[in-house]
Design a protein around this motif. Sequence first.
Motif, PDB file in Angstrom:
ATOM      1  N   GLU A  43     -19.701   2.042 -13.798  1.00 59.54           N
ATOM      2  CA  GLU A  43     -20.381   1.755 -15.057  1.00 59.54           C
ATOM      3  C   GLU A  43     -21.890   1.879 -14.881  1.00 59.54           C
ATOM      4  N   PHE A  66     -22.803  -6.596 -17.539  1.00 62.03           N
ATOM      5  CA  PHE A  66     -21.833  -5.675 -16.938  1.00 62.03           C
ATOM      6  C   PHE A  66     -20.454  -6.305 -16.866  1.00 62.03           C
ATOM      7  N   ASN A  67     -20.077  -6.890 -17.972  1.00 58.48           N
ATOM      8  CA  ASN A  67     -18.747  -7.452 -18.136  1.00 58.48           C
ATOM      9  C   ASN A  67     -18.499  -8.726 -17.353  1.00 58.48           C
ATOM     10  N   VAL A  68     -19.534  -9.312 -16.790  1.00 60.59           N
ATOM     11  CA  VAL A  68     -19.370 -10.616 -16.170  1.00 60.59           C
ATOM     12  C   VAL A  68     -19.946 -11.642 -17.143  1.00 60.59           C
ATOM     13  N   ARG A 124     -22.844 -10.975 -21.851  1.00 56.07           N
ATOM     14  CA  ARG A 124     -22.171 -10.479 -20.670  1.00 56.07           C
ATOM     15  C   ARG A 124     -23.107  -9.546 -19.941  1.00 56.07           C
ATOM     16  N   ASP A 136     -26.804  -4.698 -21.176  1.00 60.65           N
ATOM     17  CA  ASP A 136     -25.754  -4.761 -22.186  1.00 60.65           C
ATOM     18  C   ASP A 136     -26.288  -5.005 -23.580  1.00 60.65           C
TER      19      ASP A 136
END
Lengths: 387, 379, 538
Positions: free
Chosen positions: C243, C490-492, C488, C268
């Motif tokens: 990503e 990077f999706n964390v 978030r 993000d």
Amino acid sequence: MGQNTRESQKYSISSYQSFVLLFSTIFGAGVLDLPRNITDDVGNDTIWVLIIAGLLVWCILMLITVLIQRFPQESIAEYLIKILGSKRFVWIGRILSVLLLIPIAGAWLAGSAMITRTFGETVHIMILTETPLLAIMVPFVLLVCLAGCSQISVLAKFSELLFPLSLIPIGMIIFSTLIHGRLLNVLPLMGVSWEQLISGVLTSAYAFTGYTVVLVFSGFYQQPKKALKVHSLAFGFTFLLYWGLCVNTLAVFGPEEVTKMMWPVLEAAKILQIPVLIERMESIILLLWVSTAFTSAANLYVAFVEMVCGSLKWTERWRKGVAILFSFVILGIALYPDRIQEIWAFQKWYGAIALGIAICIPLLLLMIALIRKQKGEIKYAKKTSSH
Amino acid sequence: MRKKLLPISIVGLIFCLMSTGCWGQQEIDKRTMIVALAIDKNPEEEDGIELTMQVAIPQKIVGGGGESGGGGGGDGVTEIFSGRGTHLSEAVEEIQKQTNYPLFFGHTQTLLVGEEVARSLPAEFYDYLRRNPELRRRLWPIVVQGKAKNAIQVKTQLEQIPTLYLRDMIDTNVKRGRLPDISLGDIYVRRGNVPYQVPALHYIGAKDKTFEVMGLAIYKGENMVGSLGQELSSILLNVVDEKPGWAISTDCPDGAKGEVSLWPMKVKREIEISDDPAVDMRLHIKGRLIERGCKLDLSELAVTNQVEKAFIEKYEKLAQTLVKKAQTEFHSDVFDLRQRIYAYQHDLYEKYDWNEKINEIPIRIQYDVTIERMGLEAK
Amino acid sequence: MWKVKTGDADMANDGKNFRILKTKNKLRKQQLLEKHYQQQLEEHVEDVKLSTDLKVEMEALKKSFGESGDLIARTMDWGGTLQQEIGIVYLDELANKDLVQNFVIRPLLQNESEPQNKGDIWEEITKNIVEAGEIKEITHFKEAVDAILMGDTVLLMDGFDKGLVIGSKGWVAKGISNTRAESVIRGSQEALNETICISLSMIRRRLKDPQLRIKSFTVGERTKTGVMVLHIEGVADDEMVNEVNKRIEAIKIDGILESGYIEELIQDQIWTPFPLMQNTERPDAVVAHLLEGKVAILVDGTPHALIAPSIFTQFYNSPEDYYERYLIATFLRIIRLISLFIALLLPSLYIAFATFHPEMLPSKFAIAMAAARAIVPFSPFFEAIAMEVSVEILREASIRLPGPMGPTIGIVGGLVIGNAAVSAGLVSPAVVIVVGLTTISSYANPNFNAAISVRLLRFIVMASAATYGLYGIMLSIMLILLHMVQLRSFNVPYMAPYAPLDLQDLKDSIIRVPWKWMKTRPVLYSPDDVERERGENS
């Protein structure tokens, strides 16, 4: 990264989060005047009448949980159609399900509005006497609307963060009862007649409303098998807090005085003191109550929005629109009663009706599902990087 | 668009707020801070009260305002306002007509009630005080000998704001167990209980530059019927609150000339209400000997026991006087026994009319004194 | 006005469409402008191959650099009888002149060998004579220009349509300096360098793991800044690495001057006051993050490296927490968290209590505060805002003041101005204390970009306190929390490990448990290799 698709949300609520969600939904503004309402009906016997009410609600919750566990990882909007519809006439299922969903969802919307109004009144009377009620409620409704635009997992995390605040009443109960409570105020326990008992139970039902949201939230559980245990724990914890607070106000104030006060719990907090630092605990209690009332109202509203979007199968883009639209409805309902007495009447009716809905509909559904031998399957979660 | 919702809503909110203004704000220094209330009978009218308020003047308080502080404290740090009316809200409005900033009850520490008013106050008098969210329930209600207005005008030297002096005085005595821990909220609570009774309240007299604790004011039902001095109020506190009370002195045993004084520290009480009906109370007092005015050798146990016996006699005599006074003079349930009967022996409560019965039944009080310590002197 | 070159049919019609739809036209104009600039760029650097004629090529090179004085182009004859013309082009300040002169030009000039035929000349020169370590053959003109701009030397030969790029980078670089903003008491003081290779060397020295993977990008149309993405294979989550790479490749901008550009372009969400990627100038911090499974991004031209993903607790950790003992670390972290609350809430609490809820203060304190405020003409809100804004201005000013004066002015200025204001009766002493405490608390945060976000949010909370008192403070806190919870990186989830509650990861959040209990890496980043410590650590 596709966080907002339905699929990615499927396994997003862990069991701890479901515990916190259920707890923060139920524990809300209804508890502030709970002592007064019950004591009005049954006097000193509040202590055990409340336990009966709790048991009743717990049974209903277990009923609902059994229904949920039959259809793991599906929200009620989905399995309702399955239960009610038949393969030949698909449209029967859809119409019937909409018919049944309307009272449930309507109860949530009204509940959210009730909490907004009750809470607004509390703030207006106790703290910000000059500020008009509308001005107090509008930012609250705005925030609830903002919450409604979000996913359930977001609300779950939010409730998790605010959960420790809800533990403060524990300390309050303990200290207040020990320092200011008198056993003389609690006894004697005289008997009550059947009418008083039923009236008391129904009144306390209002304070417990909100547990039906698990019908929607369960669609996102990661571990539906644990739902029975988790729900019992959450409800038990809420109930203990409620019971503790009622006993506390009763012990500190006595039955007569409790019925004369608007919000006995707040008054009990007011007389607590931390020497030197804070002379009146009410500021801390108020902060706490803003967060608990907000989590209740927001969770109810999110459940409502989720139900609407889910049953009408609208995509995520519409979620925001629905949330904004119905927040006006909330404001409208919240502004509807003019006087305090009307609010109380509204509460009583709402409590009774919500209880009725909570008993009848899941029971009906469960029976139909049993008769028609319908079940869902559990699909195990793929490895997701995080929730 | 979704991501812009947050900033847009914030901006919109701020716009709304700024344009409509802030409602409830009233800055801390733009309030008339009322620190004490005094209620007297209206001298001019038949009915009605005169309300006096003590207001703190922020500018004159030493320690404020940077370098340009006022003069020394004491003189003129507080201001007095008076108003008259048939009930409280009318009197308050009268006073509001005289002040520049709105009245603020948030820091009211004491409520002084003149003796005359205490004897004739109606039940719904407290309604105004209850509904106001600003008043704290922990404020001290005090009955004043004579006129409350005189008490509120006392200028104390040790403390800039006289009310704080009075409040601290009561705080100290409550902690030491010499005054009951009755605040305004407790009055509401006790009045709300089924056997209706206002508990004994603090009774203060106003002196030249200070206050003096006179004892307790006794109530029957709603109105004051009399007062108790220092010694009798000790007994009352022992029985009702399990509090030690004041120091007590008695003649030395064996006819020796002089007195011994005891400072009671701990009290334990046992009450038994039998079905006769009769009331039996045993009180165990543990205390410290603080003064010996006659020649006695207290290092011997026998002598100490004799002294203890002397104290027991004194206590029991005082208790008898108190019971007699309560039953015959005041006709009031000073020991708060009705509440106990109502709670613990409900059938007994239903049998009689306790408003009258309480003055007839025998109340026996027995004492038991233990001198634990004698201070630094060994004899 | 600009001229557009070859046939753009749309341009001809443009005049007619002008009046009809203005907005459509604007977009159109935009597109046309872009096209034009693109063409201009490519005009200079077309994708043509090198020709065999040396003179033509040298002229073309000189022209594409605009006959600038720092381009050195030398031709020479090689080989006695063959008389092969060779051209060497390099940029004066970027190439290592020693290398070029001693290892490229001298061998060529001194070499006596005579290959048999013309075809072998290329092999002979490139493989045997040129004494440089890094060589690469190129065929296109653009590659030659890029190479020269990088600092390499281009060797061209008459009669051959290819060229040789000789690695000769050697500009003057800053040496390894101390960290300016992230100094610690215990630990190394080295900071990463503006030159990306030196930064990389520092990291390699600390992380001698062959699994360290480096992917290089060139970002920025005109600046062609070198960007390197580092991760440890087998520890970092592959999805996340992909990503990051994807996002960097997608950047289209004409210049990257600092890692901040990249941070903003790949994060993000931009509509948030909170930083979603951490930046650090410490190489040991970079290595520590790499070991936890994160990705590091180095950018040429700045010592600040980016760490992705980043969560909230990270911004309140300092590398020193890991170098000191765990009790101290835990204590310091708690202090930092308290300072966060103070920095955010203290002025608002003052405003709320002074304006709306004086009954909640202890009586003696309330009367003292009223006394202090009695001579002040302004409302508490105005007092607080005025003092806060002045302190912010002082802070900005003190950064730019030269030398030792800077921090002094900050402190002294604050005190003196505050004192003078109090004496003049403009503000009350309580406000000065409040503002002072707030300022000091915001310095307690080791990360500048997180501290800034708190400073911004403070004003929002103050405004809501001025309108609704404590209720307003609580509402704004909930608003902030609601916002933070859905962030978030990077999706964390940003608020992990607090929400969603993950007990395992709590061992390194507000507390820091001893090393022997930190056996696993944070589960948060989904590392493939979960165990940090193998074997017994007693």
